[in-house]
Motif scaffolding. Structure first.
Motif, PDB file in Angstrom:
ATOM      1  N   UNK A   1     -38.648  36.090 -12.235  1.00  0.00           N
ATOM      2  CA  UNK A   1     -39.403  34.824 -12.293  1.00  0.00           C
ATOM      3  C   UNK A   1     -40.511  34.758 -11.245  1.00  0.00           C
ATOM      4  N   UNK A   2     -40.421  35.611 -10.243  1.00  0.00           N
ATOM      5  CA  UNK A   2     -41.418  35.568  -9.163  1.00  0.00           C
ATOM      6  C   UNK A   2     -41.070  34.567  -8.075  1.00  0.00           C
ATOM      7  N   UNK A   3     -39.937  33.878  -8.231  1.00  0.00           N
ATOM      8  CA  UNK A   3     -39.583  32.845  -7.263  1.00  0.00           C
ATOM      9  C   UNK A   3     -39.048  33.424  -5.951  1.00  0.00           C
ATOM     10  N   UNK A   4     -38.742  34.712  -5.953  1.00  0.00           N
ATOM     11  CA  UNK A   4     -38.206  35.346  -4.749  1.00  0.00           C
ATOM     12  C   UNK A   4     -39.176  35.189  -3.567  1.00  0.00           C
ATOM     13  N   UNK A   5     -40.475  35.171  -3.875  1.00  0.00           N
ATOM     14  CA  UNK A   5     -41.473  35.068  -2.804  1.00  0.00           C
ATOM     15  C   UNK A   5     -41.325  33.765  -2.035  1.00  0.00           C
ATOM     16  N   UNK A   6     -41.146  32.671  -2.812  1.00  0.00           N
ATOM     17  CA  UNK A   6     -41.023  31.376  -2.141  1.00  0.00           C
ATOM     18  C   UNK A   6     -39.646  31.202  -1.506  1.00  0.00           C
ATOM     19  N   UNK A   7     -38.667  31.937  -2.034  1.00  0.00           N
ATOM     20  CA  UNK A   7     -37.305  31.821  -1.503  1.00  0.00           C
ATOM     21  C   UNK A   7     -37.185  32.513  -0.150  1.00  0.00           C
ATOM     22  N   UNK A   8     -37.875  33.631  -0.001  1.00  0.00           N
ATOM     23  CA  UNK A   8     -37.705  34.436   1.212  1.00  0.00           C
ATOM     24  C   UNK A   8     -38.621  34.026   2.359  1.00  0.00           C
ATOM     25  N   UNK A   9     -39.536  33.082   2.102  1.00  0.00           N
ATOM     26  CA  UNK A   9     -40.404  32.670   3.209  1.00  0.00           C
ATOM     27  C   UNK A   9     -39.902  31.371   3.839  1.00  0.00           C
TER      28      UNK A   9
ATOM     29  N   UNK B   1     -41.078  43.204  -0.707  1.00  0.00           N
ATOM     30  CA  UNK B   1     -41.223  42.430  -1.929  1.00  0.00           C
ATOM     31  C   UNK B   1     -42.681  42.544  -2.367  1.00  0.00           C
TER      32      UNK B   1
ATOM     33  N   UNK C   1     -34.573  36.176  -9.757  1.00  0.00           N
ATOM     34  CA  UNK C   1     -35.569  35.637  -8.828  1.00  0.00           C
ATOM     35  C   UNK C   1     -36.808  36.540  -8.801  1.00  0.00           C
TER      36      UNK C   1
END
Lengths: 315, 274
Positions: free
Chosen positions: B82-90, B272, B79
């Motif tokens: 891919x950079x998707x962690x940002x959208x996952x954690x908000x 993050x 995550x």
């Protein structure tokens, strides 16, 4: 939404220094700053990806520090590039985010897809999408749960002119019709000018200016408090007109009004509230000055931006 | 609770909607079939189902373990990569719950891959060699227990494998949460687990009390089944080895708690940043 004396230090380096902002509901607020000024860090703190060293951020009455889940529930955001799961289809990406907030129906997903114009490609995998389409998908995931605060980091990045215009119109409509507060950061100054009610300019982590972008001294964001705008009077004898005004008009501090005399153009330039413009005109006319035209002048945001940041590329 | 299930469903979607996971699982099935079929064709002496199963398990288990480690190591770090962690954690979920959903999905994958190995091993050998009943574990798996059936051994074997896989996968998961780069996390986890067996051989020669607490000496739980010699395959030079199933499980539980605590601490506390 409020940012209260937000400070971020990493090591002994201060990235964000005592930043305070207050965004009323339904405002489109621009967030400007040169590269490395701390825009993205601020946004990351607003959405809880980074911790605040000091201060607090309150969204709809809930603090992002102590009541994260409640505060973030009201937020839709894109942080930097809208990275998506490339091996999933656009639809599955949206479903992924829809599942994380209770009460999002399939109808709502379809509605957002239509709104962002992704209908034809939504079943394709995201790895086949262009940057502009990913940006649209990013906007779509931010809108899914009808947030009352929309935080968009460079949302027009990669969009074609039609897409930019669509997004701008849509954001303005959201703000007006649904009362959504929109917080946009961008380098595209002309874009911000068309989109925003107010802009904040930060440099090296410090807030250096907040400006209203509605010309003519009328505050159009419903705050009820007038903000002066620049007004240009075209007259036959600018020097005499200036002297006349300076004799008569005092600012709140009791000093003569500041005027910019442009003899070559035959005009004078000054800051005035909308209500005062008629008074000024009357004064000039009574003083025997011939007034040919009165225009409100709005400096382009780019001029203002360069003016306050000193045109430096500060890092 | 229903909502948390949605979170796990998301994580499962991210695991099973990728081609790679089906290649991994397919490889387990194909490999098990290939070994049986080739053996039945080429062998001069007649082979039996229970003769083949230990060999296949010996090959498939480490492989299944490696696949589980890859999935676990990629779970969090992927995550970030891919950079998707940002959208996952908000989303309106605390970081602990997001991490827990990932962990649950990883454990489900471990379970699933073991089920795939179990079913494919039995089904394929049954088809190739025919069913063979009443076989004792002593003949096929060399257990000390003379009464135990081969079936009962295999069932216990899978249970033990599940326990030790859970521990190694938790180690990989911790590395994944700490390093945030899926390449590094996968590489490092595999290195540690693969090095572990050679390292445990080496440590067997060291005559110090702390050696008994090294994790690698306890990952092979299958050796305790059926009262098998606990020192099988290990060289404890002249020491009174405390190795029992209970002791091994206690040591593993200790490591497990440390891995979990570190994963949670790192994931929930750190910023993050780009």
């Amino acid at each position: 939404m409020q940012l209260k004396q937000v400070t971020k230090r990493i090591g002994n380096k201060t990235i964000i220094d005592n930043l305070t902002l207050d965004l009323p509901q339904g405002e489109v607020f621009g967030f400007l700053g040169p590269n490395g000024s701390g825009k993205t860090t601020t946004i990351r703190m607003m959405v809880g990806l980074m911790r605040l060293t000091e201060g607090d951020i309150v969204i709809g009455g809930s603090s992002i520090r102590t009541d994260f889940e409640k505060a973030i529930r009201q937020v839709g955001a894109i942080v930097e590039n809208p990275e998506m799961y490339k091996y999933l289809s656009g639809y599955r990406n949206l479903m992924h985010y829809a599942r994380m907030v209770p009460g999002i129906s399939r109808n709502r997903i379809d509605e957002v897809i239509r709104l962002t114009g992704l209908d034809k490609r939504i079943e394709d995998k995201v790895k086949t999408y262009s940057l502009g389409m990913r940006q649209r998908l990013g906007v779509a995931q931010a809108l899914l749960h009808k947030p009352s605060l929309l935080i968009l980091d460079e949302p027009t990045n990669g969009l074609d002119p039609a897409g930019i215009r669509e997004l701008r119109d849509y954001l303005r409509r959201l703000a007006v019709e649904e009362g959504t507060t929109v917080f946009v950061s961008s380098h595209l100054l002309s874009e911000m000018e068309l989109m925003c009610d107010r802009v904040a300019i930060i440099q090296a982590g410090k807030l250096i200016d907040i400006r209203s972008l509605r010309p003519g001294g009328v505050d159009s964001n419903g705050m009820g408090e007038g903000v002066p705008g620049q007004v240009l009077f075209e007259v036959d004898r600018p020097d005499e007109a200036a002297r006349l005004l300076q004799e008569e008009i005092r600012t709140a501090d009791g000093v003569p009004a500041k005027l910019d005399i442009r003899s070559a153009e035959g005009s004078i330039l000054l800051d005035a509230m909308r209500e005062d413009i008629a008074e000024l005109n009357g004064l000039l006319v009574r003083g025997g000055i011939r007034v040919y035209s009165i225009r409100s002048v709005s400096k382009s945001l780019e001029d203002q931006f360069l003016e306050v940041t000193g045109g430096e590329s500060v890092v | 609770m229903f909502n948390f299930a949605a979170l796990v469903a998301n994580e499962n979607m991210k695991i099973y909607r990728r081609v790679r996971v089906w290649i991994m699982l397919g490889l387990l099935v194909v490999l098990s079939a290939a070994i049986s079929i080739i053996a039945s064709i080429t062998s001069s002496s007649p082979l039996t189902m229970w003769g083949m199963i230990p060999i296949i398990l010996m090959i498939l288990m480490p492989l299944a373990n490696i696949f589980c480690i890859i999935i676990a190591a990629d779970s969090v770090a992927g995550e970030f990569t891919q950079g998707t962690i940002k959208l996952l954690l908000i989303r309106p979920w605390s970081r602990s719950k997001v991490l827990l959903s990932k962990y649950v999905s990883v454990l489900l994958f471990v379970l699933f891959s073991l089920v795939v190995v179990y079913i494919s091993t039995f089904l394929i050998n049954l088809l190739v060699f025919g069913y063979e009943s009443g076989v004792l574990a002593q003949q096929t798996f060399q257990t000390m227990d003379k009464e135990m059936s081969a079936w009962s051994y295999v069932n216990q074997f899978f249970l033990m494998e599940f326990i030790s896989s859970t521990v190694t996968v938790t180690l990989a998961f911790m590395i994944s949460a700490a390093f945030r780069s899926s390449g590094l996390a996968i590489g490092l986890s595999l290195f540690i687990v693969l090095m572990g067996s050679s390292l445990s051989q080496l440590l067997g020669l060291v005559n110090k009390p702390w050696v008994d607490y090294v994790i690698f000496l306890h990952l092979d739980l299958a050796r305790y089944i059926g009262g098998a010699n606990p020192d099988r395959g290990l060289m404890f030079a002249g020491t009174e080895s405390p190795m029992t199933l209970g002791f091994s499980l206690a040591v593993l539980a200790g490591y497990y708690i440390i891995f979990m605590a570190l994963s949670w601490f790192v994931f929930t506390k750190r910023d993050v940043a780009a």
